[in-house]
Motif scaffolding. Structure first.
Motif, PDB file in Angstrom:
ATOM      1  N   THR A  90       0.870  -1.225  -0.222  1.00  0.00           N
ATOM      2  CA  THR A  90       0.039  -0.048   0.081  1.00  0.00           C
ATOM      3  C   THR A  90       0.749   1.507  -0.149  1.00  0.00           C
ATOM      4  OG1 THR A  90      -0.280   0.041   2.477  1.00  0.00           O
ATOM      5  CG2 THR A  90      -2.025  -1.293   1.138  1.00  0.00           C
ATOM      6  N   GLY A  91       2.263   1.038  -0.270  1.00  0.00           N
ATOM      7  CA  GLY A  91       3.112   2.412  -0.184  1.00  0.00           C
ATOM      8  C   GLY A  91       3.886   2.588   0.998  1.00  0.00           C
ATOM      9  N   SER A  92       3.661   1.917   2.095  1.00  0.00           N
ATOM     10  CA  SER A  92       4.263   2.213   3.224  1.00  0.00           C
ATOM     11  C   SER A  92       4.403   0.996   4.090  1.00  0.00           C
ATOM     12  CB  SER A  92       3.575   3.050   4.301  1.00  0.00           C
ATOM     13  OG  SER A  92       2.264   2.820   4.565  1.00  0.00           O
ATOM     14  N   ILE A  93       5.290   0.865   4.992  1.00  0.00           N
ATOM     15  CA  ILE A  93       5.609  -0.461   5.661  1.00  0.00           C
ATOM     16  C   ILE A  93       5.351  -0.123   7.429  1.00  0.00           C
ATOM     17  CG2 ILE A  93       7.352  -2.110   6.435  1.00  0.00           C
ATOM     18  CD1 ILE A  93       8.840  -1.575   3.904  1.00  0.00           C
ATOM     19  N   ASP A  94       4.432  -0.589   8.042  1.00  0.00           N
ATOM     20  CA  ASP A  94       4.354  -0.483   9.307  1.00  0.00           C
ATOM     21  C   ASP A  94       4.922  -1.956   9.967  1.00  0.00           C
ATOM     22  OD1 ASP A  94       2.396  -2.279   8.877  1.00  0.00           O
ATOM     23  OD2 ASP A  94       0.642  -0.960   9.366  1.00  0.00           O
ATOM     24  N   PHE A  95       4.997  -1.898  11.277  1.00  0.00           N
ATOM     25  CA  PHE A  95       5.497  -3.119  11.689  1.00  0.00           C
ATOM     26  C   PHE A  95       4.853  -4.520  11.598  1.00  0.00           C
ATOM     27  CE2 PHE A  95       6.524  -5.821  15.690  1.00  0.00           C
ATOM     28  CZ  PHE A  95       7.932  -6.002  15.257  1.00  0.00           C
ATOM     29  N   ALA A  96       3.547  -4.489  11.641  1.00  0.00           N
ATOM     30  CA  ALA A  96       2.628  -5.489  11.096  1.00  0.00           C
ATOM     31  C   ALA A  96       3.067  -5.960  10.031  1.00  0.00           C
ATOM     32  CB  ALA A  96       1.415  -5.109  11.387  1.00  0.00           C
TER      33      ALA A  96
END
Length: 217
Positions: free
Chosen positions: A100-106
Motif C-alpha cells: 500500500t506504499g508504506s511499511i508499518d511493523f505489522a
C-alpha cells in the motif's frame, strides 16, 4: 434551549474539560484498537517469542520515521541492500513489503516471517508479487526476465553471508552480460508467456530446483 453553566470547581467539569477528557478517551481507545489489530496481525506468527518480537521492533524503529513507518531508505539499510536501491528488483522487493506504499511493523514482521518461516504457499505468493510488476494478478514472462536479470546484475555488488549464495554470486560474477541473459532464458524456457497465480504456483511446486530454493529459505 438553556445552556448548562461552565464550571471547573466543586467536582463539576467545564465543557472544555469534558471535551478534553472525551478526546483523551477516544485517543486511548484508538491506541487500544491499534494494539489489538497489531496483536491479531501477529497472532499467526509463532516463529518468534515475545522477547524476539520486542527486539525486532526495537531494531525496526531505528529505520523508521517519527510515526514508526519504515522509510524506503530505512528498508534497504535494514537489510544491508543499499546497492539494490534504484534497481528494478529492489523496487519490486520494497513493493512486496509495502503493497500500500508504506511499511508499518505489522507488515514488516509478517513479510520477514513468511520469507524465513512461512509455508510453501506463502513463499510462492510472495514471489508472485515480486514478479507481478503491473499488479494485475498475472505474471508476464517478459517481466520475470527483467526482474531476474536485475537480480543477477545486483548480486555482483551485494554482500552475502550464506555460503550457498556466495558460490552463486561467484558464478554470476564470472558471467558476461549475454551469458546472464541466456541463463535467465534457460530458467524460463518452460514458462508460458503469461501465468496466473495457480499456474505459477504449480510450476514452482513441481520444479525441484525452485522448490528446493523456496524450502531452504
Amino acid at each position: 434551549m438553556r445552556k448548562s453553566p461552565n464550571r471547573s470547581r466543586g467536582g463539576e467539569y467545564s465543557n472544555t474539560s469534558s471535551r478534553k477528557n472525551l478526546n483523551n478517551s477516544s485517543n486511548t481507545a484508538s491506541q487500544k484498537n491499534l494494539s489489538n489489530n497489531l496483536s491479531r496481525d501477529l497472532s499467526r506468527i509463532d516463529a518468534y517469542s515475545q522477547q524476539e518480537l520486542k527486539q525486532i521492533r526495537l531494531e525496526y524503529k531505528k529505520y523508521c520515521n517519527k510515526v514508526e513507518i519504515m522509510t524506503k531508505k530505512g528498508f534497504f539499510d535494514y537489510f544491508h541492500l543499499e546497492d539494490l536501491d534504484g534497481t528494478l528488483v529492489g523496487e519490486r522487493l520494497y513493493s512486496c513489503f509495502a503493497p500500500t506504499g508504506s511499511i508499518d511493523f505489522a507488515k514488516f514482521i509478517k513479510s520477514i516471517s513468511i520469507l524465513s518461516h512461512g509455508l510453501l504457499d506463502e513463499k510462492i505468493a510472495f514471489w508472485f508479487m515480486l514478479f507481478d510488476i503491473k499488479k494485475n494478478g498475472i505474471i508476464e514472462k517478459s517481466d520475470m526476465k527483467k526482474v531476474l536479470l536485475s537480480l543477477l546484475n545486483a548480486m555482483i555488488d551485494i554482500e552475502v553471508d550464506r555460503e550457498d549464495v556466495y558460490y552463486i554470486q561467484e558464478d554470476v560474477k564470472a558471467m558476461s552480460v549475454q551469458e546472464r541473459e541466456e541463463a535467465i532464458e534457460a530458467i524460463l524456457d518452460n514458462f508460458a508467456s503469461v501465468l496466473t497465480f495457480e499456474e505459477f504456483s504449480n510450476y514452482m511446486k513441481n520444479n525441484p530446483i525452485f522448490r528446493q530454493v523456496l524450502e531452504s529459505t
